[in-house]
Scaffold this motif. Structure first.
Motif, mmCIF file in Angstrom:
data_model
loop_
_atom_site.group_PDB
_atom_site.id
_atom_site.type_symbol
_atom_site.label_atom_id
_atom_site.label_comp_id
_atom_site.label_asym_id
_atom_site.label_seq_id
_atom_site.Cartn_x
_atom_site.Cartn_y
_atom_site.Cartn_z
ATOM 1 N N ALA A 56 -31.943 -23.982 27.754
ATOM 2 C CA ALA A 56 -32.280 -25.128 28.952
ATOM 3 C C ALA A 56 -31.757 -26.467 28.243
ATOM 4 O O ALA A 56 -31.216 -27.110 28.445
ATOM 5 N N PRO A 57 -32.240 -26.737 27.024
ATOM 6 C CA PRO A 57 -32.056 -27.854 26.412
ATOM 7 C C PRO A 57 -30.827 -28.184 25.945
ATOM 8 O O PRO A 57 -30.108 -29.313 25.801
ATOM 9 N N LEU A 58 -29.801 -27.068 25.600
ATOM 10 C CA LEU A 58 -28.571 -27.075 24.854
ATOM 11 C C LEU A 58 -27.502 -27.134 26.253
ATOM 12 O O LEU A 58 -26.532 -27.988 26.011
ATOM 13 N N ILE A 59 -28.137 -26.741 27.339
ATOM 14 C CA ILE A 59 -27.004 -26.803 28.513
ATOM 15 C C ILE A 59 -27.447 -27.727 29.553
ATOM 16 O O ILE A 59 -26.488 -28.347 30.151
ATOM 17 N N GLY A 60 -28.667 -28.081 29.922
ATOM 18 C CA GLY A 60 -29.161 -28.879 30.918
ATOM 19 C C GLY A 60 -28.625 -30.393 30.370
ATOM 20 O O GLY A 60 -28.071 -30.513 29.495
ATOM 21 N N TRP A 68 -27.768 -18.597 30.219
ATOM 22 C CA TRP A 68 -28.939 -19.344 30.723
ATOM 23 C C TRP A 68 -29.054 -18.844 32.104
ATOM 24 O O TRP A 68 -30.304 -18.807 32.443
ATOM 25 N N VAL A 69 -28.057 -18.632 33.047
ATOM 26 C CA VAL A 69 -28.319 -18.304 34.464
ATOM 27 C C VAL A 69 -29.021 -17.007 34.364
ATOM 28 O O VAL A 69 -30.068 -16.710 34.969
ATOM 29 N N GLU A 70 -28.614 -15.967 33.492
ATOM 30 C CA GLU A 70 -29.332 -14.704 33.701
ATOM 31 C C GLU A 70 -30.720 -14.844 33.331
ATOM 32 O O GLU A 70 -31.823 -14.404 33.944
ATOM 33 N N ALA A 71 -31.001 -15.771 32.226
ATOM 34 C CA ALA A 71 -32.487 -15.715 31.650
ATOM 35 C C ALA A 71 -33.214 -16.708 32.661
ATOM 36 O O ALA A 71 -34.235 -16.199 33.086
ATOM 37 N N ALA A 72 -32.800 -17.583 33.336
ATOM 38 C CA ALA A 72 -33.525 -18.507 34.398
ATOM 39 C C ALA A 72 -33.939 -17.680 35.592
ATOM 40 O O ALA A 72 -35.030 -17.782 35.973
ATOM 41 N N VAL A 73 -33.010 -16.653 35.762
ATOM 42 C CA VAL A 73 -33.124 -16.163 37.240
ATOM 43 C C VAL A 73 -34.127 -14.777 36.980
ATOM 44 O O VAL A 73 -35.342 -14.848 37.779
ATOM 45 N N ALA A 81 -25.192 -26.794 38.895
ATOM 46 C CA ALA A 81 -24.195 -27.680 38.230
ATOM 47 C C ALA A 81 -23.517 -27.123 37.069
ATOM 48 O O ALA A 81 -22.193 -27.016 36.787
ATOM 49 N N ALA A 82 -24.346 -26.105 36.351
ATOM 50 C CA ALA A 82 -23.822 -25.467 35.136
ATOM 51 C C ALA A 82 -22.843 -24.754 35.730
ATOM 52 O O ALA A 82 -21.833 -24.492 34.799
ATOM 53 N N VAL A 83 -23.061 -23.925 36.509
ATOM 54 C CA VAL A 83 -22.045 -22.514 37.125
ATOM 55 C C VAL A 83 -20.676 -23.528 37.536
ATOM 56 O O VAL A 83 -19.692 -23.023 37.267
ATOM 57 N N ASP A 84 -20.932 -24.517 38.229
ATOM 58 C CA ASP A 84 -19.610 -25.225 38.507
ATOM 59 C C ASP A 84 -18.870 -25.782 37.536
ATOM 60 O O ASP A 84 -17.473 -25.579 37.485
ATOM 61 N N ARG A 87 -20.497 -12.960 37.975
ATOM 62 C CA ARG A 87 -21.919 -12.430 37.697
ATOM 63 C C ARG A 87 -22.868 -13.395 37.912
ATOM 64 O O ARG A 87 -23.985 -13.422 38.451
ATOM 65 N N CYS A 88 -22.572 -14.753 37.617
ATOM 66 C CA CYS A 88 -23.525 -15.819 37.639
ATOM 67 C C CYS A 88 -23.586 -16.438 39.053
ATOM 68 O O CYS A 88 -24.838 -16.462 39.607
ATOM 69 N N ARG A 89 -22.580 -16.325 39.763
ATOM 70 C CA ARG A 89 -22.888 -16.275 41.155
ATOM 71 C C ARG A 89 -23.585 -15.415 42.001
ATOM 72 O O ARG A 89 -24.106 -15.419 43.053
ATOM 73 N N ALA A 90 -23.492 -14.078 41.642
ATOM 74 C CA ALA A 90 -24.125 -13.123 42.124
ATOM 75 C C ALA A 90 -25.804 -13.190 41.950
ATOM 76 O O ALA A 90 -26.631 -13.014 42.621
ATOM 77 N N LEU A 91 -26.018 -13.583 40.567
ATOM 78 C CA LEU A 91 -27.315 -14.027 40.247
ATOM 79 C C LEU A 91 -28.176 -14.997 41.182
ATOM 80 O O LEU A 91 -29.115 -15.220 41.435
#
Length: 587
Positions: free
Chosen positions: A368-372, A390-395, A409-412, A432-436
């Motif tokens: 999160a600190p690296l990407i957010g 990050w998306v996988e871990a957060a979900v 925003a990160a996925v965009d 895959r990110c959008r599926a999650l």
């Protein structure tokens, strides 16, 4: 009928005349004092293609024979440069110290060129073993002191840009490239400079068009430095096959032509390109060789970068302890010298290993600190690549509600990058990110889209990750019969690419879906044979160090249910603590 001063000394033994440089050095050893003519002849002879260490030794002799202080300093600086290229930084620093103090306005006085060369060598040594920001400034200063037509001027600016890249300083990188546009440079360099600048400034189409010229029809220009730039161009374009080809050619050129000091960098570039292309075993082998070369050459900054590459490879192949050790070594080397790229890669590796071990909460906290948004973000060229993790871990870690805005925003941003890159795996990772993140009635189609994209690209590991996530999603919606297919495919693919921890995670999901996964650890005297399948899964998770909450997240159970099963496990096995359970299951 050679000139008298070119003959061998009279006291040399009879027989074939020695090589000119060797003869001149022997005469220098017998000289009683300064000899400007002999010094000039040694310097001229040392300029021919010879091993860098030999050239350094000859230039030291020329310096010692020089009466004029400025010329003496210039020759010591040249000797230091050759020692650095030979992979002997300690000798280079010792020779650099003999050039005398560097004072303000030296470039305007006689002998100012030696100050420029000394600053250049100092910057090159700092780039390999000191703070990246210091190397950046030293090399910019050197470019200002050197003659504009000296090839080292362009090289100093390129290396200043390289230092800024390592530090994650995008503005410093662009500044060095801007200065490079005003310096005479070798053919083909302008395409690289203009292409990289355009990409970082958002003019992607223009930048990609220029960078494609760097690859050339044969996969890149000749010479080690040009081939390394071609490899970087391939990575920025997302043409990973071209990046691997250029990296392999650069390594071959360095092995053949030298310099020795470039070997760690050539191995690092090739290993990173192979890693991006999913060739994890090759990346590990080249990175290990590079790490040994960096240690021999006294290049701790290259060591930090190579440890980060090894951590990423270990986050796939395991074991987790190897990933942690390499990541810790990379971070320890990166912190004092401001190596943002190495630090970001190492943190990403640790997060990926957390995901493999079923600890998505830990992975999300690392990433999160690296990407957010906000200060302390990761390296500008790496953080986008870590978005799918990050998306996988957060979900999976249950953090979606609190970070939904930042995740979308990160996925965009990842989607924008995927639209511009030629990386064949990007569309599948985006789907895959959008599926999650998708609602239940859309996720099925998104996973199908991701798997269709994987079918058009190479890479067992990323495809298996999508299959594992899809199988998990199906199982958690009680569609266990449908879940077995993708989970089985994921297990086989992870086994094929030696991703052991990931294969174990897939096997656990497959067992939870009601199908034995054939985990080899269960063969022959398995201590958990008397437990139910659910108890076995919980026992393994706890033995790996997971808390009851983490086990519950992994297996879709409440912490209270996990605690109930764990008490029964302890009773059945005759043990009383998590430590005893871990000891019992230790391989």
């Amino acid at each position: 009928s050679r000139p008298p001063d070119a003959t061998a000394p009279a006291d040399l033994p009879d027989g074939p005349a020695p090589a000119p440089l060797a003869a001149l050095v022997q005469r220098a050893c017998a000289a009683a004092g300064p000899d400007p003519v002999l010094a000039a002849r040694i310097e001229a002879a040392a300029a021919s293609p010879r091993p860098h260490a030999e050239r350094s030794a000859a230039l030291v002799r020329a310096a010692l024979l020089s009466a004029e202080p400025a010329l003496r300093a210039a020759r010591f600086a040249a000797a230091a440069e050759q020692a650095g290229l030979a992979g002997d930084p300690a000798r280079a620093r010792a020779l650099l110290a003999r050039t005398g103090p560097r004072t303000a306005g030296a470039a305007a006085r006689p002998g100012g060129a030696s100050r420029g060369l000394a600053s250049y060598v100092h910057g090159m040594l700092t780039l390999r073993s000191g703070p990246a920001a210091d190397a950046h400034e030293a090399l910019l200063a050197a470019a200002g002191l050197l003659d504009p037509h000296d090839p080292r001027t362009a090289d100093a600016l390129l290396k200043a840009a390289e230092a800024a890249w390592a530090a994650g300083d995008a503005l410093g990188y662009l500044d060095a490239l801007g200065r490079l546009s005003r310096a005479p440079a070798e053919e083909g360099l302008e395409d690289y400079r203009a292409g990289m600048a355009a990409v970082l400034q958002g003019r992607t189409a223009e930048g990609h068009a220029r960078l494609r010229r760097c690859l050339g029809p044969a996969g890149g220009p000749g010479g080690p430095a040009g081939l390394l730039r071609a490899g970087v161009a391939g990575l920025v374009l997302g043409d990973l096959a071209a990046a691997c080809r250029a990296g392999a050619r650069a390594l071959a050129a360095v092995r053949t032509e030298g310099p020795d000091a470039l070997l760690p960098q050539a191995l690092e570039h090739l290993a990173y390109a192979e890693l991006r292309a999913g060739r994890h075993a090759g990346a590990r082998a080249h990175a290990l060789e590079g790490l040994h070369a960096a240690r021999r050459a006294g290049q701790p900054n290259a060591s930090a970068q190579l440890h980060a590459v090894l951590a990423l490879a270990a986050s796939v192949e395991g074991p987790a302890e190897a990933c942690a050790a390499h990541a810790d070594a990379a971070l320890a080397g990166a912190a004092p010298n401001g190596l943002a790229q190495a630090a970001t890669l190492a943190t990403w590796a640790r997060a990926r290993a957390d995901l493999a071990s079923g600890r998505p909460g830990d992975a999300a906290a690392r990433l999160a600190p690296l990407i957010g948004a906000g200060p302390g973000r990761g390296h500008f060229a790496v953080r986008t690549l870590a978005v799918p993790c990050w998306v996988e871990a957060a979900v999976l870690g249950g953090r979606l509600p609190e970070e939904a805005g930042e995740l979308h925003a990160a996925v965009d941003a990842f989607a924008s990058w995927a639209a511009r890159t030629a990386d064949p795996g990007a569309p599948a990772q985006l789907a895959r990110c959008r599926a999650l993140l998708a609602p239940a009635d859309e996720a099925d189609a998104r996973y199908a889209e991701a798997l269709a994209h994987h079918g058009r690209a190479e890479g067992d590991f990323e495809r298996a990750r999508t299959q594992l996530l899809y199988g998990q999603w199906l199982r958690r919606r009680r569609r266990t019969r449908e879940a077995r297919g993708p989970l089985r495919d994921a297990l086989v693919a992870f086994q094929r690419c030696s991703a052991r921890a990931w294969a174990d995670r897939s096997a656990g999901e497959l067992r939870a879906a009601g199908e034995p996964a054939g985990n080899p650890r269960e063969a022959g005297g398995e201590p958990l044979a008397a437990l139910t399948p659910q108890q076995q899964r919980i026992a393994r998770c706890v033995a790996e160090g997971a808390t009851n909450r983490e086990v519950g997240l992994r297996l879709s159970l409440s912490p209270r249910t996990v605690d109930h099963h764990l008490r029964n496990v302890f009773a059945a096995l005759g043990i009383r603590s998590r430590t005893e359970l871990a000891r019992l299951l230790r391989p």
